[in-house]
Design a protein around this motif. Structure first.
Motif, PDB file in Angstrom:
ATOM      1  N   ARG A 285      43.587  27.171  33.219  1.00  0.00           N
ATOM      2  CA  ARG A 285      43.100  27.819  31.999  1.00  0.00           C
ATOM      3  C   ARG A 285      43.063  29.309  32.267  1.00  0.00           C
ATOM      4  NH1 ARG A 285      40.216  25.357  27.935  1.00  0.00           N
ATOM      5  NH2 ARG A 285      40.443  27.439  27.041  1.00  0.00           N
ATOM      6  N   TRP A 286      43.758  30.086  31.458  1.00  0.00           N
ATOM      7  CA  TRP A 286      43.786  31.531  31.671  1.00  0.00           C
ATOM      8  C   TRP A 286      43.559  32.259  30.351  1.00  0.00           C
ATOM      9  CZ3 TRP A 286      47.312  34.741  29.219  1.00  0.00           C
ATOM     10  CH2 TRP A 286      48.394  34.100  28.582  1.00  0.00           C
TER      11      TRP A 286
ATOM     12  N   ASP B  45      32.673  32.602  29.509  1.00  0.00           N
ATOM     13  CA  ASP B  45      33.716  31.986  30.325  1.00  0.00           C
ATOM     14  C   ASP B  45      33.141  30.890  31.219  1.00  0.00           C
ATOM     15  OD1 ASP B  45      35.540  33.765  29.248  1.00  0.00           O
ATOM     16  OD2 ASP B  45      35.355  35.198  30.909  1.00  0.00           O
TER      17      ASP B  45
ATOM     18  N   PHE C 281      34.435  36.822  35.089  1.00  0.00           N
ATOM     19  CA  PHE C 281      34.090  35.626  34.327  1.00  0.00           C
ATOM     20  C   PHE C 281      32.758  35.874  33.624  1.00  0.00           C
ATOM     21  CE2 PHE C 281      37.055  33.970  37.500  1.00  0.00           C
ATOM     22  CZ  PHE C 281      37.894  33.231  36.688  1.00  0.00           C
TER      23      PHE C 281
ATOM     24  N   SER D 202      40.787  28.567  36.913  1.00  0.00           N
ATOM     25  CA  SER D 202      40.609  29.505  35.808  1.00  0.00           C
ATOM     26  C   SER D 202      41.063  30.893  36.255  1.00  0.00           C
ATOM     27  CB  SER D 202      39.143  29.555  35.366  1.00  0.00           C
ATOM     28  OG  SER D 202      38.704  28.268  34.956  1.00  0.00           O
TER      29      SER D 202
ATOM     30  N   THR E 149      44.374  33.466  25.029  1.00  0.00           N
ATOM     31  CA  THR E 149      44.105  32.413  25.998  1.00  0.00           C
ATOM     32  C   THR E 149      45.287  31.466  26.072  1.00  0.00           C
ATOM     33  OG1 THR E 149      42.504  30.733  26.716  1.00  0.00           O
ATOM     34  CG2 THR E 149      42.983  30.833  24.363  1.00  0.00           C
TER      35      THR E 149
ATOM     36  N   ILE F 277      33.925  26.882  31.376  1.00  0.00           N
ATOM     37  CA  ILE F 277      34.316  26.205  32.609  1.00  0.00           C
ATOM     38  C   ILE F 277      33.416  25.001  32.862  1.00  0.00           C
ATOM     39  CG2 ILE F 277      34.384  26.438  35.120  1.00  0.00           C
ATOM     40  CD1 ILE F 277      35.287  29.354  34.672  1.00  0.00           C
TER      41      ILE F 277
END
Length: 217
Positions: free
Chosen positions: A90-91, A105, A101, A121, A26, A109
């Motif tokens: 955010r990755w 995930d 997602f 994202s 991440t 978020i």
């Protein structure tokens, strides 16, 4: 709306994802907004990505405590306080698996660990697939899928050196431009291979989404 990722930055993310196999990785990134001619945001451009200390497995990854604070401190020490508000990406990777997602995930978020008015994202894998979404938290809550485009850009340093040479060696021809009766005026474009050729990076008209010209980002 679109998420534009310069090819060199996307390659860096792929290298992170490949090096982390079989686990996930991440990271965080800096985003620039791309306005159209009316001032409305029509795209987001990734200008930098970083990783930080994290815990990872082949199905989940998360930053260690205080890792994000470490990124903020690094930017401050680098004299880049103006970029603190641009840490909106955010990755993370899904290894060689499919991109989507997950419920985890989505929970991350919703928690909005960046404490931002909006974030983008992104999920990638090592097969060159990706998916992205925009989440707005203020003044109201809304989510929107983003179209991801990998763009080829002219290298900044090379462009600067070429401008110097052009200024040095080129001189304008005096008088009106010559007319060639057997020639058709050139109207071709650069195609779609590079960000510099894309109309939305030159103020092209597109749906501005929910970001208006007076929206403070």
């Amino acid at each position: 709306m679109k998420l534009l990722i310069p090819r060199d930055i996307y390659s860096k993310m792929l290298c992170y994802a490949t090096a982390a196999l079989p686990n996930e990785v991440t990271g965080i990134g800096i985003l620039e907004t791309v306005p159209n001619t009316t001032g409305c945001v029509q795209a987001f451009r990734v200008s930098e990505v970083r990783i930080a200390p994290q815990r990872t497995s082949n199905g989940y990854c998360e930053f260690e405590d205080e890792a994000l604070h470490g990124v903020l401190l690094d930017l401050i020490e680098e004299g880049r306080t103006e970029d603190l508000e641009k840490l909106r990406l955010r990755w993370h990777s899904h290894g060689a698996g499919s991109v989507f997602f997950s419920t985890v995930d989505v929970k991350d978020i919703e928690e909005n660990t960046l404490d931002a008015a909006w974030i983008v994202s992104l999920v990638i894998n090592t097969k060159g697939e990706f998916t992205a979404r925009l989440d707005l938290y203020q003044p109201f809550r809304i989510s929107e899928s983003l179209t991801v485009e990998i763009v080829d850009e002219l290298p900044v340093e090379l462009m600067a050196s070429c401008r110097v040479e052009v200024t040095k060696h080129l001189r304008p021809i005096a008088g009106p431009a010559p007319v060639f009766a057997d020639k058709v005026p050139a109207t071709h474009s650069q195609g779609k291979s590079g960000a510099y050729a894309r109309p939305y990076l030159k103020g092209g008209e597109e749906n501005a989404g929910f970001f208006g010209p007076n929206q403070v980002l």
